[in-house]
Design an enzyme around this catalytic site. Structure first.
Site, PDB file in Angstrom:
ATOM      1  N   ASP A 157      -9.064  -1.424   8.928  1.00 26.08           N
ATOM      2  CA  ASP A 157      -9.169  -0.578   9.830  1.00 26.08           C
ATOM      3  C   ASP A 157      -9.668  -1.066  11.012  1.00 26.08           C
ATOM      4  O   ASP A 157     -10.765  -1.966  10.896  1.00 26.08           O
ATOM      5  CB  ASP A 157     -10.557   0.132   9.247  1.00 26.08           C
ATOM      6  CG  ASP A 157      -9.842   1.502   8.331  1.00 26.08           C
ATOM      7  OD1 ASP A 157      -8.918   1.784   8.235  1.00 26.08           O
ATOM      8  OD2 ASP A 157     -10.696   1.569   7.331  1.00 26.08           O
ATOM      9  N   ARG A 179       0.811  -1.076  -0.041  1.00 27.77           N
ATOM     10  CA  ARG A 179      -0.149  -0.004   0.059  1.00 27.77           C
ATOM     11  C   ARG A 179       0.669   1.138  -0.238  1.00 27.77           C
ATOM     12  O   ARG A 179       1.870   1.447   0.740  1.00 27.77           O
ATOM     13  CB  ARG A 179      -0.959   0.102   1.192  1.00 27.77           C
ATOM     14  CG  ARG A 179      -1.771   1.433   1.096  1.00 27.77           C
ATOM     15  CD  ARG A 179      -2.890   1.273   2.107  1.00 27.77           C
ATOM     16  NE  ARG A 179      -3.463   2.796   2.210  1.00 27.77           N
ATOM     17  CZ  ARG A 179      -4.296   2.956   3.177  1.00 27.77           C
ATOM     18  NH1 ARG A 179      -4.529   2.102   4.213  1.00 27.77           N
ATOM     19  NH2 ARG A 179      -4.754   4.142   3.296  1.00 27.77           N
ATOM     20  N   ASP A 225      -6.524  -2.199   2.826  1.00 22.43           N
ATOM     21  CA  ASP A 225      -6.548  -1.134   3.941  1.00 22.43           C
ATOM     22  C   ASP A 225      -7.152  -2.067   5.045  1.00 22.43           C
ATOM     23  O   ASP A 225      -8.371  -2.740   4.813  1.00 22.43           O
ATOM     24  CB  ASP A 225      -7.869  -0.251   3.545  1.00 22.43           C
ATOM     25  CG  ASP A 225      -7.856   0.968   4.247  1.00 22.43           C
ATOM     26  OD1 ASP A 225      -6.965   1.287   4.851  1.00 22.43           O
ATOM     27  OD2 ASP A 225      -9.069   1.686   4.319  1.00 22.43           O
ATOM     28  N   ARG A 246      -6.381   1.411  -3.007  1.00 17.91           N
ATOM     29  CA  ARG A 246      -5.454   0.998  -2.126  1.00 17.91           C
ATOM     30  C   ARG A 246      -5.311  -0.744  -2.326  1.00 17.91           C
ATOM     31  O   ARG A 246      -6.480  -1.270  -2.704  1.00 17.91           O
ATOM     32  CB  ARG A 246      -5.633   1.192  -0.830  1.00 17.91           C
ATOM     33  CG  ARG A 246      -6.804   0.883  -0.251  1.00 17.91           C
ATOM     34  CD  ARG A 246      -7.912   1.883   0.332  1.00 17.91           C
ATOM     35  NE  ARG A 246      -7.776   3.264   0.197  1.00 17.91           N
ATOM     36  CZ  ARG A 246      -7.775   4.045   1.134  1.00 17.91           C
ATOM     37  NH1 ARG A 246      -7.836   3.931   2.326  1.00 17.91           N
ATOM     38  NH2 ARG A 246      -7.864   5.322   0.728  1.00 17.91           N
TER      39      ARG A 246
END
Ligand code: GSY
Length: 172
Positions: A97, A83, A95, A92
């Protein structure tokens, strides 16, 4: 043990492989066990819309990592999978989170939990609802449960989130 939810997203091919590799790396950590994983959803980009569709999913895991250790490990996976943080909100490879860490409200320079935009993102709430509909989003989210938070999204947001199935032509 701490119960955490992590959202995964990718919109650079090979998207499925990026998800698989991120899951494998999470699972290989000595202090992380994946307990549940949602289906994979194909979702229209939110925010910066001039980019490819995403594959998104959410996992539930158990961990002895602190929130910052978990963040560091997620960021390490993002980096190892290539990334690059070029356009903010742009494309991306992967990711990761952290959405929830137990029922804690955490505010640090590098990390806010619950994830501050999770309650308004169909690409997070729909997969989360599949594996944890009754989970309460803690204090900063008005103690709503996931299934109630989803009711506040518009039909327009929800129509852009569809279960994705792997086609034979997708390379592994
Ligand atoms: O932090 C999430 C990255 N992201 C996504 C995403 O994962 N899925 C969709 N559909 N839109 C997004 N916009 C951003 S930024």
């Amino acid at each position: 043990m701490n119960k955490v939810y992590i959202a995964l997203g990718t919109n650079i091919e090979p998207r499925f492989n990026h998800l698989q590799e991120a899951l494998r790396r999470l699972q290989e950590h000595k202090k992380i066990s994946i307990l549940k994983q949602s289906s994979i959803y194909e979702t229209a980009p939110v925010g910066y819309t001039n980019q490819a569709d995403f594959l998104n999913m959410v996992i539930q895991a158990e961990t002895d990592c602190t929130p910052i250790e978990l963040l560091d490990y997620c960021q390490q996976i993002e980096k190892e999978l290539g990334r690059r943080r070029t356009i903010r909100f742009g494309p991306r490879t992967i990711d990761l989170d952290i959405l929830l860490y137990n029922q804690e409200n955490i505010k640090m320079e590098r990390l806010t939990i619950p994830h501050p935009r999770m309650h308004e993102r169909a690409f997070v709430l729909v997969p989360l609802n599949e594996i944890a509909p009754n989970t309460v989003l803690p204090l900063t989210m008005e103690n709503k449960c996931v299934v109630d938070a989803i009711k506040e999204l518009s039909g327009n947001d929800l129509k852009d989130v569809e279960i994705w199935t792997k086609k034979e032509s997708v390379e592994e």
